[in-house]
Design a protein around this motif. Sequence first.
Motif, PDB file in Angstrom:
ATOM      1  N   VAL A 147       0.804  -1.226   0.000  1.00 36.83           N
ATOM      2  CA  VAL A 147       0.000   0.000   0.000  1.00 36.83           C
ATOM      3  C   VAL A 147       0.838   1.278   0.000  1.00 36.83           C
ATOM      4  O   VAL A 147       0.318   2.352  -0.322  1.00 36.83           O
ATOM      5  N   TYR A 148       2.123   1.174   0.342  1.00 35.77           N
ATOM      6  CA  TYR A 148       2.978   2.366   0.378  1.00 35.77           C
ATOM      7  C   TYR A 148       3.871   2.468  -0.857  1.00 35.77           C
ATOM      8  O   TYR A 148       4.884   3.158  -0.832  1.00 35.77           O
ATOM      9  N   ARG A 149       3.518   1.801  -1.928  1.00 33.24           N
ATOM     10  CA  ARG A 149       4.389   1.688  -3.103  1.00 33.24           C
ATOM     11  C   ARG A 149       4.807   3.038  -3.685  1.00 33.24           C
ATOM     12  O   ARG A 149       5.871   3.166  -4.269  1.00 33.24           O
ATOM     13  N   GLU A 150       3.957   4.077  -3.556  1.00 30.38           N
ATOM     14  CA  GLU A 150       4.287   5.384  -4.137  1.00 30.38           C
ATOM     15  C   GLU A 150       5.272   6.190  -3.299  1.00 30.38           C
ATOM     16  O   GLU A 150       5.871   7.143  -3.794  1.00 30.38           O
ATOM     17  N   PHE A 151       5.426   5.818  -2.034  1.00 29.21           N
ATOM     18  CA  PHE A 151       6.206   6.654  -1.113  1.00 29.21           C
ATOM     19  C   PHE A 151       7.643   6.154  -1.011  1.00 29.21           C
ATOM     20  O   PHE A 151       8.040   5.524  -0.027  1.00 29.21           O
ATOM     21  N   ILE A 152       8.431   6.435  -2.030  1.00 27.66           N
ATOM     22  CA  ILE A 152       9.851   6.052  -2.098  1.00 27.66           C
ATOM     23  C   ILE A 152      10.649   7.306  -2.419  1.00 27.66           C
ATOM     24  O   ILE A 152      10.290   8.048  -3.337  1.00 27.66           O
ATOM     25  N   TYR A 153      11.743   7.557  -1.689  1.00 22.80           N
ATOM     26  CA  TYR A 153      12.318   8.893  -1.672  1.00 22.80           C
ATOM     27  C   TYR A 153      13.637   9.097  -2.411  1.00 22.80           C
ATOM     28  O   TYR A 153      14.041  10.230  -2.636  1.00 22.80           O
ATOM     29  N   ASP A 154      14.318   8.051  -2.757  1.00 16.79           N
ATOM     30  CA  ASP A 154      15.594   8.207  -3.442  1.00 16.79           C
ATOM     31  C   ASP A 154      15.520   7.547  -4.812  1.00 16.79           C
ATOM     32  O   ASP A 154      15.007   6.433  -4.953  1.00 16.79           O
ATOM     33  N   GLU A 155      16.049   8.227  -5.823  1.00 12.00           N
ATOM     34  CA  GLU A 155      15.915   7.762  -7.208  1.00 12.00           C
ATOM     35  C   GLU A 155      16.507   6.380  -7.428  1.00 12.00           C
ATOM     36  O   GLU A 155      16.059   5.628  -8.280  1.00 12.00           O
ATOM     37  N   LYS A 156      17.530   6.035  -6.656  1.00  8.76           N
ATOM     38  CA  LYS A 156      18.167   4.730  -6.831  1.00  8.76           C
ATOM     39  C   LYS A 156      17.292   3.586  -6.331  1.00  8.76           C
ATOM     40  O   LYS A 156      17.517   2.422  -6.679  1.00  8.76           O
TER      41      LYS A 156
END
Length: 341
Positions: A147-156
């Motif tokens: 459910v948190y798939r969109e909340f990623i903070y670093d491009e790598k």
Amino acid sequence: MNIIEYGPSAGYESYRKKLAQFYTNQNVRVDYTDIMITTGGSEALLFALGSIMDPGDEVIIPEPFYANYHAFSEESSATVVPVNSSFESGFTLPSIEAFEKLITPKTKAILICNPSNPTGNLYSETEIQQLGELVKKHDLFLIADEVYREFIYDEKDIHYSVMNLIGLEQNVIMIDSVSKRYSMCGARIGCMVTKNKQVIAAAMKFAQARLCPPTIEQIACEAAINTPQSYFDEVIVEYKERRNTLISELNKIEGVKVTLPKAAFYCIAELPVDNTETFAQWLLESYNLNGETVMVAPAAGFYSTPGMGLKQVRIAYVLNKEDLTKAVSILKDAIATYNAR
């Protein structure tokens, strides 16, 4: 008067088709018939566990984990078998050997949350592939709460869905929800996604028993799929700044240890106190700084193993940066005051 009639038990076909296209755009190729709309992600998990578990079956879950996983498993007459992920490692996936040692004839599934609530960790593609090989070896189910798939903070860092595991189409079940993606927690719309038609058929019995998922909310969620990417881009920038602010301020407090979360909007911090349950209660009942205090979630509640997480708390960085800075300032004074009693 107008009638709001019962909808289909599996959810509106138009919404399921748009959702299937949404996933396809994220390189997760599914058909709308692989999707069952549920009353939130919670019901999706209940349906998944109830469809594959018999009384006495076991589900292995990396701890710390979302506390309701325990309740959902018990409702399905299943036993939770925890496998510990350590604070020191940044809550990376436990070793495959650690998982395999826990597998018994009663083991039916492995359940993960990726990205993780409560740790904020993100499992890599390599880690997911290794889990997939283990699941295939022992013919288990792999349930992934994504459910948190969109909340990623670093491009790598990239989210790798279990739905992309090749050759495991009959073994994987994905759980998703609009609650976090669009900040629509109260809409109570989630979904269970699997290519295993037997699981879908079993879940349909639960779905028919509760008649249908919310109707008007499905219409709103179908419209929300058209949300432009610019919205998510702005959200990620804001949450990354909040994350960095929180971690920076926590690192200024002597004795506090915290890992940098890669995703979601939570972190686990270790505090220099004897017991965070006692500390949290004291914060609410006996402490204030100029009439204000803070509330923390003791992390022991996210562990299944007794005695784990007693000095840890989960912090959600859902406040704006100014409020986060002020909250950590209050926390710093509170820790000093508590330990000086």
